[in-house]
Design a protein around this motif. Structure first.
Motif, PDB file in Angstrom:
ATOM      1  N   THR A  73       0.858  -1.179   0.000  1.00 51.24           N
ATOM      2  CA  THR A  73       0.000   0.000   0.000  1.00 51.24           C
ATOM      3  C   THR A  73       0.900   1.236   0.000  1.00 51.24           C
ATOM      4  OG1 THR A  73      -0.166  -0.158   2.419  1.00 51.24           O
ATOM      5  CG2 THR A  73      -2.000  -1.061   1.137  1.00 51.24           C
ATOM      6  N   LEU A  82      -8.266  -0.545   1.460  1.00 52.59           N
ATOM      7  CA  LEU A  82      -8.122  -2.000   1.584  1.00 52.59           C
ATOM      8  C   LEU A  82      -8.837  -2.504   2.825  1.00 52.59           C
ATOM      9  CD1 LEU A  82      -6.944  -4.780   0.871  1.00 52.59           C
ATOM     10  CD2 LEU A  82      -4.825  -4.070   2.030  1.00 52.59           C
ATOM     11  N   ILE A 104      -2.639 -11.093   2.952  1.00 52.85           N
ATOM     12  CA  ILE A 104      -2.377  -9.700   3.296  1.00 52.85           C
ATOM     13  C   ILE A 104      -1.668  -9.687   4.642  1.00 52.85           C
ATOM     14  CG2 ILE A 104      -3.333  -7.392   3.664  1.00 52.85           C
ATOM     15  CD1 ILE A 104      -5.935  -8.401   2.373  1.00 52.85           C
ATOM     16  N   LEU A 142     -13.610  -5.509  -2.464  1.00 46.38           N
ATOM     17  CA  LEU A 142     -12.272  -6.086  -2.445  1.00 46.38           C
ATOM     18  C   LEU A 142     -11.805  -6.381  -3.869  1.00 46.38           C
ATOM     19  CD1 LEU A 142      -9.759  -7.141  -1.041  1.00 46.38           C
ATOM     20  CD2 LEU A 142     -10.937  -9.350  -0.781  1.00 46.38           C
ATOM     21  N   TRP A 145     -10.505  -3.237  -5.398  1.00 45.78           N
ATOM     22  CA  TRP A 145      -9.184  -2.880  -4.871  1.00 45.78           C
ATOM     23  C   TRP A 145      -8.116  -3.772  -5.505  1.00 45.78           C
ATOM     24  CZ3 TRP A 145      -4.794  -4.512  -2.592  1.00 45.78           C
ATOM     25  CH2 TRP A 145      -3.980  -3.548  -2.005  1.00 45.78           C
TER      26      TRP A 145
END
Length: 167
Positions: A73, A82, A104, A142, A145
């Protein structure tokens, strides 16, 4: 070529009872300042292999497995987008034994790993705070993103990218 050694504090350890509290993840991510997302997944193991990994009192570790490039990020706004895309509608007690499709890792200001989320495309996530899989409230958030960061959003796309990485 050897594996890159992980930094101290870059492995997540935990113990205690899981919860069905949907806000548990938000509380865990409150200290996050950056995230790294990549193809791969995670599994939970007992730190002491002689102990029962399912027992609440057992000290556990989250082992992250990556396959391919990682997206970081670039700032707090992207991190917030996110995190908001990970809102869940409910948690089940179905404990999946696969590694997942994407992983993640969230880090604090000191660079310590504070949370790991495993994504099962297209609409489920898991974290160690819950007893099982959670369904995303809005899976398309999601997916949007992920698309914006050139990451796979479905299993077919995932397979194709993994084949390209391995070739």
């Amino acid at each position: 070529m050897g594996r890159k050694a992980r930094r101290p504090g870059s492995e997540l350890h935990f113990s205690g009872a899981a919860t069905f509290d949907l806000d548990a993840l938000d509380h865990g991510l409150a200290r996050a300042v950056r995230a790294e997302v990549g193809m791969g997944g995670s599994l939970v193991f007992a730190v002491d292999p002689d102990q029962d990994v399912l027992a609440d009192e057992t000290l556990k570790r989250v082992a992250v497995h990556r396959r391919g490039p990682v997206v970081r990020t670039p700032g707090l706004a992207d991190l917030a987008a996110l995190v908001s895309s990970l809102a869940v509608g409910g948690v089940t007690d179905l404990l999946c034994m696969c590694t997942g499709d994407l992983v993640i890792e969230f880090f604090d200001t000191e660079g310590a790993l504070i949370e790991v989320i495993r994504i099962d495309l297209p609409e489920s996530i898991e974290c160690h705070r819950w007893p099982g899989r959670a369904k995303l409230a809005e899976p398309e958030r999601l997916a949007a993103w992920l698309r914006a960061h050139d990451l796979p959003t479905g299993r077919d796309d995932m397979r194709a990218r993994l084949e390209a990485v391995e070739a």
